[in-house]
Design a protein around this motif. Structure first.
Motif, PDB file in Angstrom:
ATOM      1  N   TYR A 141     -23.026   8.702 -15.753  1.00 27.10           N
ATOM      2  CA  TYR A 141     -22.971   7.659 -14.733  1.00 27.10           C
ATOM      3  C   TYR A 141     -22.553   6.303 -15.295  1.00 27.10           C
ATOM      4  N   PHE A 142     -22.556   6.164 -16.614  1.00 28.71           N
ATOM      5  CA  PHE A 142     -22.260   4.859 -17.198  1.00 28.71           C
ATOM      6  C   PHE A 142     -20.839   4.404 -16.862  1.00 28.71           C
ATOM      7  N   ALA A 143     -19.896   5.343 -16.826  1.00 22.90           N
ATOM      8  CA  ALA A 143     -18.516   4.978 -16.487  1.00 22.90           C
ATOM      9  C   ALA A 143     -18.424   4.458 -15.053  1.00 22.90           C
ATOM     10  N   ASP A 144     -19.225   5.017 -14.140  1.00 22.19           N
ATOM     11  CA  ASP A 144     -19.222   4.573 -12.750  1.00 22.19           C
ATOM     12  C   ASP A 144     -19.739   3.135 -12.656  1.00 22.19           C
ATOM     13  N   ILE A 145     -20.785   2.844 -13.433  1.00 26.10           N
ATOM     14  CA  ILE A 145     -21.318   1.481 -13.453  1.00 26.10           C
ATOM     15  C   ILE A 145     -20.340   0.537 -14.142  1.00 26.10           C
TER      16      ILE A 145
END
Length: 357
Positions: A141-145
């Protein structure tokens, strides 16, 4: 803001960043991350399903073990947003997506540009044939954030408050503990999922987690209760309407891979490993409730997590944690009864003011 203007702001931001001698060694890496994140954003902003000034755009992310994935950024800008320097980025929980427009409106009314992200395989980001809510590592999810933060910075924002609910609270805590971007100045946690709430079954989590490494697609039932959704939906005992294909009335099966991802994420914040050095507002209900069928008590407590665990592990996230017990709040505190939400919002904004955020 037009796409060309966003990119011009991005170039200016990068130039100022690069001119700082202390950062010169990481300038090119940062440049690459920002360019990739903004270039992946698909097309122009367009009206969102929430209406009333909300708009959205998709972000193409690199393929993962399930194939093509996207995330979605939703926003509503404060008046005179061109001169605004502060924004809020909200991350939803499991079996969820961003629909809490009242919350977004409150931030906008107080002068913050409001952004939210529908994470990959959730809500607006679900692709045809995709397994909803699938996860094998919280870092996915870090890439989405990152993409949302890059877009916010490209529009001229200089300070971001990160906010997460439930599994989203766990996600943003891990994100900040790992990445610590300087633009993020504060963290608001709404009933973060920092520990399991499984009673006697909790002793078997380690075994399921171990199986998740070898058999990530093995299904794990979460029970058949609909009591929590009944406390939310206006068709039952609540006051909210939302897409029940995106936020299911019965909590869906998860996988052993998902259990492993959550378990490892929680452990990464334990035993002194968490060190989030920005002000944190930790919010949780005054009591937990449980049961198979809906009863009135489900409108007066957290039906998902153990509030004692939230306080215990949340207080260990960093050196500056403000703990707030919300009397008779629901698991998603901003969906509680009006008489609960009103003082909750007053406290949030008084805390932001007190912390100069």
């Amino acid at each position: 803001m037009p796409e060309a203007s966003c990119r011009w702001n991005l170039i200016i931001n990068i130039f100022h960043y690069a001119m700082n001698p202390k950062r010169i060694s990481t300038t090119f890496l940062t440049l690459l991350i920002w360019i990739v994140a903004v270039s992946q954003t698909s097309g122009q902003w367009r009206p969102d399903i929430l209406g009333d000034g909300y708009e959205m755009r998709h972000v193409s992310q690199p393929d993962d073990y399930s194939g093509k994935v996207i995330s979605t950024i939703i926003r509503k800008l404060a008046p005179d947003s061109l001169h605004n320097l502060k924004g809020v980025l909200y991350v939803h929980g499991f079996n969820d997506y961003f629909f809490q427009s009242e919350m977004g409106d409150k931030f906008v009314e107080h002068g913050y540009d409001f952004y939210a992200v529908d994470l990959r395989k959730y809500g607006r980001s679900i692709l045809p044939g995709q397994k909803k809510f699938e996860l094998r590592n919280i870092n996915e999810y870090f890439a989405d954030i990152d993409s949302a933060v890059a877009v916010m910075k490209a529009t001229g924002l200089r300070e971001i408050i990160l906010m997460g609910h439930s599994t989203g609270g766990l996600t943003v805590s891990c994100y900040l503990n790992d990445k610590r971007p300087e633009i993020i100045k504060g963290l608001i946690l709404n009933s973060p999922f920092l520990d399991w709430n499984l009673g006697v079954m909790e002793k078997f989590v380690w075994a399921v987690s171990a199986l998740g490494k070898v058999f990530p697609n093995m299904k794990i039932s979460q029970g058949k209760s609909t009591a929590y959704s009944e406390s939310l939906l206006k068709a039952h005992h609540g006051e909210w309407g939302y897409n029940t294909d995106w936020k299911l009335e019965q909590s869906p099966d998860v996988t052993a891979g998902w259990v492993r991802a959550i378990n490892l994420a929680q452990k990464s914040l334990r035993d002194g490993k968490a060190d989030i050095r920005i002000p944190i507002l930790l919010m949780y209900s005054s009591n937990s409730v449980d049961g198979d069928g809906w009863e009135e008590k489900f409108n007066h407590g957290d039906a998902v997590l153990d509030v004692k665990d939230i306080k215990k592990y949340g207080a260990e996230l960093g050196p500056d944690v403000t703990c707030v017990k919300v009397m008779e709040g629901l698991h998603d505190l901003v969906l509680s009864r009006p008489e609960v939400r009103a003082p909750l919002y007053r406290y949030i904004f008084s805390w932001l003011k007190r912390e100069h955020l």
